[in-house]
Design an enzyme around this catalytic site. Structure first.
Site, PDB file in Angstrom:
ATOM      1  N   HIS A  19       1.194   4.924  -2.709  1.00 40.85           N
ATOM      2  CA  HIS A  19       1.588   6.318  -2.494  1.00 40.85           C
ATOM      3  C   HIS A  19       2.792   6.771  -3.309  1.00 40.85           C
ATOM      4  O   HIS A  19       2.800   7.888  -3.810  1.00 40.85           O
ATOM      5  CB  HIS A  19       1.864   6.564  -1.011  1.00 40.85           C
ATOM      6  CG  HIS A  19       0.624   6.592  -0.166  1.00 40.85           C
ATOM      7  ND1 HIS A  19      -0.286   7.629  -0.211  1.00 40.85           N
ATOM      8  CD2 HIS A  19       0.128   5.701   0.737  1.00 40.85           C
ATOM      9  CE1 HIS A  19      -1.290   7.387   0.631  1.00 40.85           C
ATOM     10  NE2 HIS A  19      -1.057   6.216   1.222  1.00 40.85           N
ATOM     11  N   HIS A  48       0.835  -1.210   0.000  1.00 38.59           N
ATOM     12  CA  HIS A  48       0.000   0.000   0.000  1.00 38.59           C
ATOM     13  C   HIS A  48       0.868   1.258   0.000  1.00 38.59           C
ATOM     14  O   HIS A  48       0.665   2.181  -0.804  1.00 38.59           O
ATOM     15  CB  HIS A  48      -0.918   0.007   1.227  1.00 38.59           C
ATOM     16  CG  HIS A  48      -1.548   1.344   1.454  1.00 38.59           C
ATOM     17  ND1 HIS A  48      -2.587   1.816   0.676  1.00 38.59           N
ATOM     18  CD2 HIS A  48      -1.259   2.345   2.332  1.00 38.59           C
ATOM     19  CE1 HIS A  48      -2.918   3.038   1.071  1.00 38.59           C
ATOM     20  NE2 HIS A  48      -2.129   3.380   2.066  1.00 38.59           N
ATOM     21  N   GLU A  63      -6.151   9.145  -0.463  1.00 36.04           N
ATOM     22  CA  GLU A  63      -6.313   7.712  -0.182  1.00 36.04           C
ATOM     23  C   GLU A  63      -7.404   7.067  -1.044  1.00 36.04           C
ATOM     24  O   GLU A  63      -7.229   5.947  -1.516  1.00 36.04           O
ATOM     25  CB  GLU A  63      -6.646   7.469   1.301  1.00 36.04           C
ATOM     26  CG  GLU A  63      -5.518   7.792   2.277  1.00 36.04           C
ATOM     27  CD  GLU A  63      -4.373   6.779   2.257  1.00 36.04           C
ATOM     28  OE1 GLU A  63      -4.428   5.787   1.512  1.00 36.04           O
ATOM     29  OE2 GLU A  63      -3.386   7.030   2.986  1.00 36.04           O
ATOM     30  N   SER A  76      -3.938   0.345  -4.474  1.00 35.21           N
ATOM     31  CA  SER A  76      -3.105  -0.721  -3.910  1.00 35.21           C
ATOM     32  C   SER A  76      -3.955  -1.916  -3.488  1.00 35.21           C
ATOM     33  O   SER A  76      -3.433  -2.873  -2.928  1.00 35.21           O
ATOM     34  CB  SER A  76      -2.325  -0.199  -2.694  1.00 35.21           C
ATOM     35  OG  SER A  76      -3.220   0.240  -1.688  1.00 35.21           O
TER      36      SER A  76
END
Ligand SMILES: [Fe+2]
Length: 293
Positions: A167, A162, A208, A227
């Site tokens: 990111h 993730h 997010e 993700s």
């Protein structure tokens, strides 16, 4: 206040200096002593890390590198279909390895020449003000462990897949990196906890879990969606709302389930105009007006 406390496993430093990660009974690695020992060792790297030092390398098993290879390969295929153009550009610029888990120091070395961002190791939950505040300095807190090998496409906690695939690919694009920095500026500017939570919720529903209109279809740029092997196939069927600050700052979410309310930006420029501008200028008073009117 914020629900991450429930989904990051608690980390404790014992009297003898050893670091223990408290996995819950429902965690896929709970009954695997070898995995738990590795989780403790990896958490110890972050606990003992001091800013400015290189990030110590985590020891991953061949099996764990295999999980990364499997998930990274599958996600890359899905990204072509579901991710926004800027995210894909970031991924192309960054050039993460597919065949093995990159060390966080290596991620920093790839990222820094592009947008100035570097990674910091996190053992578990980082307090909100610290997590968001250091974005203003181009620093991103990241967990270093990987999910348990028994369930390669599932993780109850944010793991290195993730943090890095979600990111870093976004942080490799100048426009996303600028937005992350503005979120950091906002977190440093606001004083009250309520205002900080509002800033963090806007981050949650954009960096997010944000989605964006692109060429007549809905695409994702949020790290949580991009993700997640399962969520990436589902986001178009969720409740999609306009990019409204007041709504984002007041909508509750459950981190243990797929996000069923998502907010759509009409374009990258629209995201910058609404959310970037908010983070660039908000303070406790302006947020109180959004919350209480
Ligand atoms: Fe995240």
């Amino acid at each position: 206040m914020f629900e991450e406390a429930q989904y990051f496993a608690p980390v404790e430093t014992q009297g003898d200096g050893s670091v223990v990660v408290e996995l819950s009974r429902s965690h896929p690695g709970f009954a695997d002593p070898v995995y738990r020992a590795r989780r403790n060792a990896i958490a110890g790297l972050a606990v003992n890390h001091r800013r400015g030092m290189p990030i110590p390398a985590a020891e991953y098993t061949e099996e764990e590198h295999g999980i990364w290879a499997l998930v990274a390969g599958e996600l890359a295929v899905k990204h072509k279909r579901y991710a926004t153009e800027e995210y894909l550009e970031g991924a192309a610029r960054l050039g993460l390895p597919y065949e093995r888990i990159p060390q966080l120091e290596e991620v920093s070395e790839l990222l820094e020449p592009l947008t100035g961002f570097r990674y910091l190791p996190a053992a578990g939950l980082v307090p909100l003000r610290e997590f968001y505040g250091v974005l203003a300095d181009g620093l991103f807190h990241s967990t270093q462990y990987i999910r348990h090998h028994s369930v390669p496409f599932y993780t109850p906690e944010p793991d290195v897949i993730h943090e890095v695939i979600g990111h870093a690919n976004a942080l490799a694009h100048d426009r996303f990196a600028a937005l992350y920095r503005l979120a950091g500026d906002a977190a440093r500017r606001v004083e009250g906890d309520e205002a900080l939570e509002f800033v963090s919720k806007v981050f949650w529903f954009t960096m997010e879990f944000g989605v964006m209109a692109e060429r007549d279809e809905l695409r994702a740029y949020g790290a949580g969606i991009l993700s997640s092997y399962g969520e990436i196939e589902e986001f178009r069927g969720m409740q999609i709302r306009p990019l409204d600050l007041r709504d984002m700052g007041q909508t509750e979410y459950d981190i243990t389930k797929y996000q069923d309310v998502l907010f759509r930006a009409e374009s990258m420029r629209h995201l910058e105009d609404v959310v970037g501008e908010f983070w660039a200028t908000c303070d406790d008073d302006s947020i109180a007006k959004l919350t209480h009117v």
